[in-house]
Design an enzyme around this catalytic site. Sequence first.
Site, PDB file in Angstrom:
ATOM      1  N   CYS A   7       0.923  -0.907  -0.220  1.00  0.00           N
ATOM      2  CA  CYS A   7      -0.032   0.191   0.347  1.00  0.00           C
ATOM      3  C   CYS A   7       1.192   1.501  -0.301  1.00  0.00           C
ATOM      4  CB  CYS A   7      -0.963   0.367   0.938  1.00  0.00           C
ATOM      5  SG  CYS A   7       0.024  -0.061   2.906  1.00  0.00           S
ATOM      6  N   ASN A  10       2.471   1.297   4.551  1.00  0.00           N
ATOM      7  CA  ASN A  10       2.444   0.072   5.227  1.00  0.00           C
ATOM      8  C   ASN A  10       2.409  -0.011   6.389  1.00  0.00           C
ATOM      9  OD1 ASN A  10       5.359  -2.025   5.769  1.00  0.00           O
ATOM     10  ND2 ASN A  10       3.298  -2.605   4.893  1.00  0.00           N
ATOM     11  N   CYS A  12      -1.386   0.496   7.356  1.00  0.00           N
ATOM     12  CA  CYS A  12      -2.882   0.741   7.449  1.00  0.00           C
ATOM     13  C   CYS A  12      -3.400  -0.522   6.775  1.00  0.00           C
ATOM     14  CB  CYS A  12      -3.648   1.245   7.450  1.00  0.00           C
ATOM     15  SG  CYS A  12      -4.075   3.278   8.722  1.00  0.00           S
ATOM     16  N   ARG A  13      -3.911  -0.824   5.479  1.00  0.00           N
ATOM     17  CA  ARG A  13      -4.247  -1.391   4.525  1.00  0.00           C
ATOM     18  C   ARG A  13      -3.199  -3.321   3.775  1.00  0.00           C
ATOM     19  NH1 ARG A  13      -5.046   2.050  -0.420  1.00  0.00           N
ATOM     20  NH2 ARG A  13      -3.368   3.054   0.380  1.00  0.00           N
ATOM     21  N   SER A  14      -1.866  -2.730   3.470  1.00  0.00           N
ATOM     22  CA  SER A  14      -1.285  -3.679   3.775  1.00  0.00           C
ATOM     23  C   SER A  14      -0.874  -4.710   4.689  1.00  0.00           C
ATOM     24  CB  SER A  14       0.077  -3.376   2.671  1.00  0.00           C
ATOM     25  OG  SER A  14       0.826  -2.276   3.568  1.00  0.00           O
ATOM     26  N   ASP A 118      -8.778   3.794   1.773  1.00  0.00           N
ATOM     27  CA  ASP A 118      -7.390   3.520   2.747  1.00  0.00           C
ATOM     28  C   ASP A 118      -8.184   4.073   4.118  1.00  0.00           C
ATOM     29  OD1 ASP A 118      -5.638   3.927   4.202  1.00  0.00           O
ATOM     30  OD2 ASP A 118      -4.627   5.235   2.325  1.00  0.00           O
TER      31      ASP A 118
HETATM   32  P1  4NP Z   1      -1.813   2.740   4.735  1.00  0.00           P
HETATM   33  O1  4NP Z   1      -2.497   4.297   4.874  1.00  0.00           O
HETATM   34  O2  4NP Z   1      -1.093   3.611   2.528  1.00  0.00           O
HETATM   35  O3  4NP Z   1      -3.132   1.727   4.161  1.00  0.00           O
HETATM   36  O4  4NP Z   1      -0.897   2.549   5.256  1.00  0.00           O
HETATM   37  C1  4NP Z   1      -1.627   5.510   4.741  1.00  0.00           C
HETATM   38  C2  4NP Z   1      -1.033   5.656   6.349  1.00  0.00           C
HETATM   39  C3  4NP Z   1      -0.200   7.577   6.433  1.00  0.00           C
HETATM   40  C4  4NP Z   1       0.485   7.609   4.987  1.00  0.00           C
HETATM   41  C5  4NP Z   1      -0.364   7.485   3.864  1.00  0.00           C
HETATM   42  C6  4NP Z   1      -1.176   6.194   3.580  1.00  0.00           C
HETATM   43  N1  4NP Z   1       0.782   9.052   5.147  1.00  0.00           N
HETATM   44  O5  4NP Z   1       1.129   9.332   4.016  1.00  0.00           O
HETATM   45  O6  4NP Z   1       1.026   8.628   6.627  1.00  0.00           O
END
Ligand code: 4NP
Length: 145
Positions: A7, A10, A12-14, A118
């Site tokens: 994702c 890294n 939340c989703r992955s 997300d």
């Molecule tokens: P993820 O979500 O891609 O599902 O881990 C996010 C978490 C943090 C950020 C972006 C996406 N960020 O920009 O901090």
Amino acid sequence: MNVLFVCLGNICRSPAAEGVFRQIAHGCATDSAGTGSWHVGEPPYGPMQDAARARGYDLSDLRARQFSARDFDRFDLIIGMDASNIANIERLRPKDSTTPVRLFTDYAPDTGMDEVPDPYYTRDFDGALDLIELCAKGLCRDIGV
Ligand code: 4NP
């Protein structure tokens, strides 16, 4: 079979996908990574860990790392959570690599979803887990584990 979930952050989703998949997939190795570097070394986001733990998935041992071109050689299958993840992954593909890169929601066509939204932004951690569970089950069926 060695499956990598990718994702953006890294956190939340992955990692949630990795945590669900490692519990239901038999005989598979798995890991997760983010295309971005902001959260490298951090454990999954607290609210994501809490929602996962409530369903029996412990994500506390996971740590964020950044996706790299070497991952094309290390994994048999690379799975992105949305179209921008796929584009960021493909940008790093080595010329000789034929490793398949797929969208996670392709394994749950009945949902009509074309991405895992997300939850870092939507705040719907349970909704993300509902979809991730369906996609992970579909993936297990598809690869026969
Ligand atoms: P993820 O979500 O891609 O599902 O881990 C996010 C978490 C943090 C950020 C972006 C996406 N960020 O920009 O901090």
